[in-house]
Design an enzyme around this catalytic site. Structure first.
Site, PDB file in Angstrom:
ATOM      1  N   ARG A 174     -15.736  51.485 -44.488  1.00  0.00           N
ATOM      2  CA  ARG A 174     -14.761  50.852 -43.579  1.00  0.00           C
ATOM      3  C   ARG A 174     -14.290  51.839 -42.493  1.00  0.00           C
ATOM      4  O   ARG A 174     -13.111  51.865 -42.125  1.00  0.00           O
ATOM      5  CB  ARG A 174     -13.546  50.306 -44.333  1.00  0.00           C
ATOM      6  CG  ARG A 174     -13.859  49.263 -45.356  1.00  0.00           C
ATOM      7  CD  ARG A 174     -14.429  47.968 -44.774  1.00  0.00           C
ATOM      8  NE  ARG A 174     -14.831  47.094 -45.852  1.00  0.00           N
ATOM      9  CZ  ARG A 174     -16.062  47.084 -46.383  1.00  0.00           C
ATOM     10  NH1 ARG A 174     -17.032  47.842 -45.880  1.00  0.00           N
ATOM     11  NH2 ARG A 174     -16.362  46.306 -47.385  1.00  0.00           N
ATOM     12  N   SER A 225      -9.128  41.519 -47.519  1.00  0.00           N
ATOM     13  CA  SER A 225      -8.584  42.533 -48.446  1.00  0.00           C
ATOM     14  C   SER A 225      -7.510  43.329 -47.714  1.00  0.00           C
ATOM     15  O   SER A 225      -7.761  43.868 -46.634  1.00  0.00           O
ATOM     16  CB  SER A 225      -9.687  43.504 -48.879  1.00  0.00           C
ATOM     17  OG  SER A 225     -10.710  42.792 -49.512  1.00  0.00           O
ATOM     18  N   GLU A 295      -6.211  48.443 -45.269  1.00  0.00           N
ATOM     19  CA  GLU A 295      -7.411  48.083 -44.506  1.00  0.00           C
ATOM     20  C   GLU A 295      -6.988  47.262 -43.281  1.00  0.00           C
ATOM     21  O   GLU A 295      -7.545  47.387 -42.195  1.00  0.00           O
ATOM     22  CB  GLU A 295      -8.370  47.276 -45.389  1.00  0.00           C
ATOM     23  CG  GLU A 295      -9.660  46.923 -44.681  1.00  0.00           C
ATOM     24  CD  GLU A 295     -10.755  46.445 -45.620  1.00  0.00           C
ATOM     25  OE1 GLU A 295     -10.854  46.952 -46.763  1.00  0.00           O
ATOM     26  OE2 GLU A 295     -11.515  45.557 -45.203  1.00  0.00           O
TER      27      GLU A 295
HETATM   28  C1  LIG Z   1     -10.984  35.620 -45.578  1.00  0.00           C
HETATM   29  C2  LIG Z   1     -11.422  36.968 -45.101  1.00  0.00           C
HETATM   30  C3  LIG Z   1     -12.478  37.622 -45.728  1.00  0.00           C
HETATM   31  C4  LIG Z   1     -12.883  38.877 -45.274  1.00  0.00           C
HETATM   32  N1  LIG Z   1     -13.937  39.488 -45.912  1.00  0.00           N
HETATM   33  C5  LIG Z   1     -14.352  40.687 -45.480  1.00  0.00           C
HETATM   34  C6  LIG Z   1     -15.456  41.344 -46.113  1.00  0.00           C
HETATM   35  O1  LIG Z   1     -16.066  40.822 -47.028  1.00  0.00           O
HETATM   36  N2  LIG Z   1     -15.808  42.567 -45.663  1.00  0.00           N
HETATM   37  C7  LIG Z   1     -15.159  43.178 -44.619  1.00  0.00           C
HETATM   38  O2  LIG Z   1     -15.539  44.285 -44.248  1.00  0.00           O
HETATM   39  N3  LIG Z   1     -14.111  42.592 -44.010  1.00  0.00           N
HETATM   40  C8  LIG Z   1     -13.700  41.371 -44.411  1.00  0.00           C
HETATM   41  N4  LIG Z   1     -12.634  40.771 -43.790  1.00  0.00           N
HETATM   42  C9  LIG Z   1     -11.913  41.500 -42.729  1.00  0.00           C
HETATM   43  C10 LIG Z   1     -12.458  41.282 -41.302  1.00  0.00           C
HETATM   44  O3  LIG Z   1     -13.140  40.043 -41.191  1.00  0.00           O
HETATM   45  C11 LIG Z   1     -13.382  42.415 -40.877  1.00  0.00           C
HETATM   46  O4  LIG Z   1     -12.716  43.660 -40.888  1.00  0.00           O
HETATM   47  C12 LIG Z   1     -13.975  42.186 -39.482  1.00  0.00           C
HETATM   48  O5  LIG Z   1     -14.942  43.163 -39.222  1.00  0.00           O
HETATM   49  C13 LIG Z   1     -12.916  42.249 -38.376  1.00  0.00           C
HETATM   50  O6  LIG Z   1     -13.512  41.753 -37.188  1.00  0.00           O
HETATM   51  P1  LIG Z   1     -12.664  41.042 -36.037  1.00  0.00           P
HETATM   52  O7  LIG Z   1     -13.605  40.714 -34.950  1.00  0.00           O
HETATM   53  O8  LIG Z   1     -11.885  39.919 -36.586  1.00  0.00           O
HETATM   54  O9  LIG Z   1     -11.719  42.230 -35.602  1.00  0.00           O
HETATM   55  P2  LIG Z   1     -10.141  42.203 -35.330  1.00  0.00           P
HETATM   56  O10 LIG Z   1      -9.451  41.863 -36.610  1.00  0.00           O
HETATM   57  O11 LIG Z   1      -9.859  41.360 -34.145  1.00  0.00           O
HETATM   58  O12 LIG Z   1      -9.903  43.714 -34.987  1.00  0.00           O
HETATM   59  C14 LIG Z   1     -10.049  44.714 -35.983  1.00  0.00           C
HETATM   60  C15 LIG Z   1     -10.043  46.086 -35.281  1.00  0.00           C
HETATM   61  O13 LIG Z   1     -11.222  46.174 -34.500  1.00  0.00           O
HETATM   62  C16 LIG Z   1     -10.868  46.445 -33.136  1.00  0.00           C
HETATM   63  N5  LIG Z   1     -11.839  45.747 -32.295  1.00  0.00           N
HETATM   64  C17 LIG Z   1     -12.131  44.434 -32.258  1.00  0.00           C
HETATM   65  N6  LIG Z   1     -13.091  44.200 -31.350  1.00  0.00           N
HETATM   66  C18 LIG Z   1     -13.397  45.406 -30.801  1.00  0.00           C
HETATM   67  C19 LIG Z   1     -14.305  45.828 -29.798  1.00  0.00           C
HETATM   68  N7  LIG Z   1     -15.088  44.970 -29.151  1.00  0.00           N
HETATM   69  N8  LIG Z   1     -14.356  47.139 -29.492  1.00  0.00           N
HETATM   70  C20 LIG Z   1     -13.547  48.034 -30.114  1.00  0.00           C
HETATM   71  N9  LIG Z   1     -12.661  47.699 -31.073  1.00  0.00           N
HETATM   72  C21 LIG Z   1     -12.598  46.395 -31.410  1.00  0.00           C
HETATM   73  C22 LIG Z   1      -9.461  45.927 -32.959  1.00  0.00           C
HETATM   74  O14 LIG Z   1      -8.814  46.615 -31.898  1.00  0.00           O
HETATM   75  C23 LIG Z   1      -8.868  46.252 -34.317  1.00  0.00           C
HETATM   76  O15 LIG Z   1      -8.445  47.605 -34.378  1.00  0.00           O
HETATM   77  C24 LIG Z   1     -12.215  39.501 -44.202  1.00  0.00           C
HETATM   78  C25 LIG Z   1     -11.152  38.833 -43.561  1.00  0.00           C
HETATM   79  C26 LIG Z   1     -10.771  37.573 -43.996  1.00  0.00           C
HETATM   80  C27 LIG Z   1      -9.658  36.863 -43.294  1.00  0.00           C
END
Ligand SMILES: Cc1cc2nc3c(=O)[nH]c(=O)nc-3n(C[C@H](O)[C@H](O)[C@H](O)COP(=O)(O)OP(=O)(O)OC[C@H]3O[C@@H](n4cnc5c(N)ncnc54)[C@H](O)[C@@H]3O)c2cc1C
Length: 301
Positions: A174, A225, A295
């Site tokens: 992560r 998580s 996280e």
């Molecule tokens: C129901 C559920 C299940 C999940 N299961 C998992 C799992 O199995 N494994 C896992 O790893 N995660 C999981 N997650 C967490 C999440 O989906 C991941 O961490 C995912 O990678 C976040 O992506 P996002 O586009 O939503 O980022 P955001 O939540 O929008 O942003 C997260 C971070 O990334 C940064 N960011 C976003 N886009 C960019 C970009 N283009 N350039 C630079 N920085 C950027 C943001 O500034 C922020 O700091 C889960 C979440 C939920 C709600």
């Protein structure tokens, strides 16, 4: 004044700029007050837009699908930028280039349809490619670093675009180097996969999704998580063993289904979630001596 200038610039560039946009509509937690400004921007147009925003001294922040975010009830006093999704490109038989705004589920499905294996783990993760590269998202023994070749980013400090090869991401659990360089914005990424059997790939994806539905409280808003996996432990098990399953502060609750998830059980505020996270951290530390690391990323608090 600064605000007016930004609106004029956005209009000239045909960038849709929303004002006072509720961030609860852009986070899977369904929590967060308004951002002063909100824009969806194509990666190729990011440089000019950010230069303008910086010149106007307006703070900005990039989001993906908001699936790993807890946003302040007061919102964000600046501009929130989302990278637009553009069509996926096949660079060769096994290599795909995707924009940072592409949902992981869409990327995984495109790979399956092309008979390419390696991204099945990502199908059920509700994030975008940008957020997933940033977080080195992973599940069920797969993670972004297994399949990423390179990413392309805009660096706000040097005001240049450049490509980062996989080794330069210093991926860990992560973690990626993007976390150490908050001014870098992923605009696209290249993934290399392996040829596979379409039906077997789809079957694996649906099996992993069934496992998710059985174990995770997907019926409630959450950010996944809440805590990272502490070395030698599982955060959910530690929280459950402290008797915290179902524990509630305001609308925030430790999921009854999976104690590793804090859910929005109804009307939760950011403050409720923060108070609950602090209570969990304190209780787990006092009971087991384990320091939980968050996280979920907290914005605007
Ligand atoms: C129901 C559920 C299940 C999940 N299961 C998992 C799992 O199995 N494994 C896992 O790893 N995660 C999981 N997650 C967490 C999440 O989906 C991941 O961490 C995912 O990678 C976040 O992506 P996002 O586009 O939503 O980022 P955001 O939540 O929008 O942003 C997260 C971070 O990334 C940064 N960011 C976003 N886009 C960019 C970009 N283009 N350039 C630079 N920085 C950027 C943001 O500034 C922020 O700091 C889960 C979440 C939920 C709600």
């Amino acid at each position: 004044m600064r605000e007016n200038e930004l609106c004029i610039y956005a209009r000239e560039q045909q960038i849709e700029l929303l004002q006072n946009e509720p961030l609860c509509d852009h986070t899977t937690f369904r929590i967060g007050g308004p951002a002063s400004f909100f824009a969806v921007v194509e990666g190729s147009r990011l440089a000019g837009f950010i230069e303008k925003v910086k010149a106007l001294e307006i703070p900005f922040f990039v989001i993906g699908n908001g699936s790993n975010l807890l946003v302040s009830d007061a919102g964000y006093p600046g501009l929130v930028i989302k990278i637009a999704e553009t069509p996926i490109r096949m660079l060769d038989d096994c290599t795909l280039e995707v924009s940072a705004g592409t949902p992981l589920s869409r990327l995984a499905m495109a790979a399956a349809n092309a008979g390419l294996t390696g991204l099945e783990f990502a199908h059920g993760i509700p994030g975008t490619v940008g957020g997933a590269v940033m977080m080195n998202a992973g599940a069920y023994d797969g993670q972004i670093s297994d399949v990423l070749v390179s990413s392309f980013c805009y660096d706000d400090e040097s005001e240049t675009f450049f490509r980062l090869e996989k080794a330069e991401h210093t991926f860990a659990y992560r973690h990626s180097s993007y976390m150490d360089h908050p001014g870098r914005i992923v605009t696209s990424a290249v993934f290399r996969l392996k040829p596979g059997e379409k039906d077997a790939i789809r079957e694996k994806m649906s099996d992993l999704n069934a496992r998710r539905r059985a174990k995770q409280p997907l019926e409630y808003p959450s950010a996944g998580s809440t805590f990272k996996r502490p070395e030698g432990h599982f955060a959910g098990k530690l929280i459950e063993d402290c008797g915290l399953k179902g524990y509630r502060i305001g609308g925030a609750q430790v999921s009854e289904k999976h104690a590793g998830f804090v859910i929005n059980a109804g009307g939760a505020t950011c403050t409720d979630v923060l108070n609950l996270m602090e209570h969990i951290e304190k209780t787990v530390f006092e009971t087991f001596g384990v320091k939980l690391e968050r996280e979920v990323r907290v914005i605007g608090c």
